[in-house]
Design a protein around this motif. Structure first.
Motif, short mmCIF file in Angstrom:
data_model
loop_
_atom_site.label_atom_id
_atom_site.label_comp_id
_atom_site.label_asym_id
_atom_site.label_seq_id
_atom_site.Cartn_x
_atom_site.Cartn_y
_atom_site.Cartn_z
N VAL A 28 2.33 -4.98 4.61
CA VAL A 28 3.45 -4.04 4.58
C VAL A 28 3.05 -2.75 5.30
O VAL A 28 1.86 -2.48 5.51
CB VAL A 28 3.88 -3.72 3.13
CG1 VAL A 28 4.38 -4.96 2.42
CG2 VAL A 28 2.74 -3.05 2.35
N PRO A 29 4.02 -1.92 5.66
CA PRO A 29 3.71 -0.63 6.30
C PRO A 29 3.05 0.34 5.33
O PRO A 29 3.13 0.19 4.11
CB PRO A 29 5.09 -0.11 6.74
CG PRO A 29 6.04 -1.24 6.58
CD PRO A 29 5.47 -2.14 5.55
N LEU A 30 2.45 1.38 5.91
CA LEU A 30 1.91 2.49 5.14
C LEU A 30 2.70 3.74 5.48
O LEU A 30 2.91 4.07 6.65
CB LEU A 30 0.43 2.73 5.46
CG LEU A 30 -0.22 3.95 4.78
CD1 LEU A 30 -0.24 3.77 3.26
CD2 LEU A 30 -1.64 4.17 5.30
N VAL A 31 3.16 4.44 4.43
CA VAL A 31 3.86 5.72 4.59
C VAL A 31 3.00 6.79 3.94
O VAL A 31 2.54 6.64 2.80
CB VAL A 31 5.25 5.69 3.93
CG1 VAL A 31 5.92 7.06 4.05
CG2 VAL A 31 6.12 4.61 4.54
N LEU B 39 0.70 -3.34 11.74
CA LEU B 39 1.53 -2.78 10.67
C LEU B 39 1.85 -1.32 10.97
O LEU B 39 0.99 -0.57 11.43
CB LEU B 39 0.80 -2.89 9.32
CG LEU B 39 0.60 -4.31 8.80
CD1 LEU B 39 -0.34 -4.32 7.61
CD2 LEU B 39 1.94 -4.95 8.44
N PRO B 40 3.09 -0.90 10.71
CA PRO B 40 3.50 0.47 11.00
C PRO B 40 2.82 1.50 10.10
O PRO B 40 2.54 1.23 8.92
CB PRO B 40 5.00 0.47 10.75
CG PRO B 40 5.40 -0.97 10.73
CD PRO B 40 4.22 -1.72 10.24
N SER C 219 12.01 -1.14 8.30
CA SER C 219 12.58 -2.46 8.56
C SER C 219 12.59 -2.78 10.05
O SER C 219 12.23 -3.89 10.47
CB SER C 219 14.00 -2.51 7.99
OG SER C 219 14.60 -3.76 8.25
N MET C 220 12.96 -1.80 10.85
CA MET C 220 13.00 -1.99 12.30
C MET C 220 11.59 -2.21 12.86
O MET C 220 11.35 -3.12 13.66
CB MET C 220 13.63 -0.78 12.98
CG MET C 220 13.68 -0.87 14.49
SD MET C 220 14.29 0.66 15.24
CE MET C 220 12.94 1.79 14.82
N LEU C 221 10.63 -1.40 12.40
CA LEU C 221 9.26 -1.52 12.92
C LEU C 221 8.59 -2.83 12.49
O LEU C 221 7.74 -3.36 13.20
CB LEU C 221 8.41 -0.33 12.45
CG LEU C 221 8.78 1.04 13.06
CD1 LEU C 221 7.91 2.12 12.45
CD2 LEU C 221 8.62 1.02 14.58
N MET C 222 8.98 -3.32 11.32
CA MET C 222 8.39 -4.58 10.86
C MET C 222 8.93 -5.76 11.66
O MET C 222 8.32 -6.82 11.72
CB MET C 222 8.67 -4.78 9.37
CG MET C 222 7.82 -3.91 8.47
SD MET C 222 6.05 -4.22 8.61
CE MET C 222 5.92 -5.77 7.73
N GLY C 223 10.10 -5.60 12.27
CA GLY C 223 10.63 -6.64 13.17
C GLY C 223 10.79 -8.00 12.53
O GLY C 223 10.52 -9.03 13.15
#
Length: 305
Positions: A174-177, A212-213, A295-299
């Protein structure tokens, strides 16, 4: 004669002042000052207006004047994740006070006082959950830097927490924020604190290797070594309105160059205009905006189990 009358006057005043307790026993206890919270009102730093605390909480700590006030890590995690629901991820333990530092007060004492006030080990808090809704959003690991804990200073514990958050994101795919807020490196840890700039940068490379973003949300204030490392290494940089963002503070810069800085210098809106920030987003719109971006960056990559 005056001395004779004085006790009688005091007795009369006592009778007049005690009517409430005679007619409604216990009422004075119910409305006593002890039962009134000391923090019932909060002063607007811009207008000076006294604001009702519960109204501020409902407004996500954004004042009527538009000031996005600083919030602590638990509040930030709660307002970011859908429904305020998330899984807490533990931060690693690190050696305490390796330099035996004292600046008039031992570093260990400062740490203990900060921990007692904040109710946790250090400035970083990590959570995992859904952001932006089931259909439009994404799962993510979120790490929050809390300015209320020793000015959000970057030390060994913060560096280890960032690395743990990055690796948790890789493990869950998953991404990291990262929500940043810091006054700079923690001076009580000397060079060990400065080393975290390089170590967190390497952790971001692990995210990139996993495709991953990494999204950064710059909050007030983000300065010093944090700005010089992971705060400016995101794939996308968002910022809250009015956030102070820079390396050295404006007063230091003005004193160095001996010139007056332009209006709004180092504020989020100014940096967006200059291309350092992608978008300035109000706090109440951040979850939806983050969900769409993630969501967009995860494609279409699979959700975490």
């Amino acid at each position: 004669m005056v001395d004779k009358n004085k006790p009688q006057q005091d007795k009369s005043q006592e009778k007049r002042g005690g009517w409430l307790s005679r007619f409604a026993p216990g009422v004075r206890k119910i409305v006593s000052r002890r039962d009134t919270p000391d923090n019932l009102w909060v002063k607007d730093p811009d207008s000076g207006e006294m604001l009702y605390r519960s109204d501020l909480e409902n407004a996500l700590w954004v004042t009527p004047s538009g000031r996005h006030m600083r919030i602590d890590a638990p509040t930030r995690l709660r307002v970011t994740f859908d429904g305020g629901q998330y899984e807490s991820i533990d931060t690693p333990d690190v050696p305490e006070d390796p330099l035996k530092f004292s600046d008039g007060k031992p570093y260990k004492d400062r740490l203990n006082a900060a921990r007692k006030a904040a109710g946790r080990k250090d400035t970083m808090a990590i959570g995992f959950g859904r952001i932006g809704g089931e259909t439009e959003g994404a799962d993510a690991v979120v790490i929050v830097q809390d300015f209320t804990f020793m000015g959000g200073s970057l030390g060994m514990a913060a560096g280890e927490a960032f690395i743990a958050a990055a690796r948790a994101a890789v493990a869950r795919n998953v991404p990291l924020v990262c929500f940043t807020a810091a006054g700079g490196a923690r001076m009580q840890e000397g060079a060990l604190s400065l080393m975290q700039m390089a170590r967190t940068t390497l952790a971001i490379q692990e995210l990139k290797a996993a495709q991953l973003p990494f999204v950064v949300v710059l909050t007030d204030p983000t300065t010093g070594g944090v700005t010089a490392s992971y705060a400016m290494l995101g794939d996308v940089h968002l910022a809250e309105p009015g956030a102070l963002i820079g390396f050295a503070g404006p007063r230091v810069i003005e004193a160095t160059i001996r010139e007056k800085l332009p209006p709004g210098f180092q504020r989020a809106e100014y940096l967006q205009e200059k291309g350092m920030v992608d978008k300035v987003v109000a706090r109440d719109a951040l979850p939806e905006t983050l969900g769409q971006i993630l969501s967009m960056l995860m494609g279409g990559k699979r959700r975490a189990a």
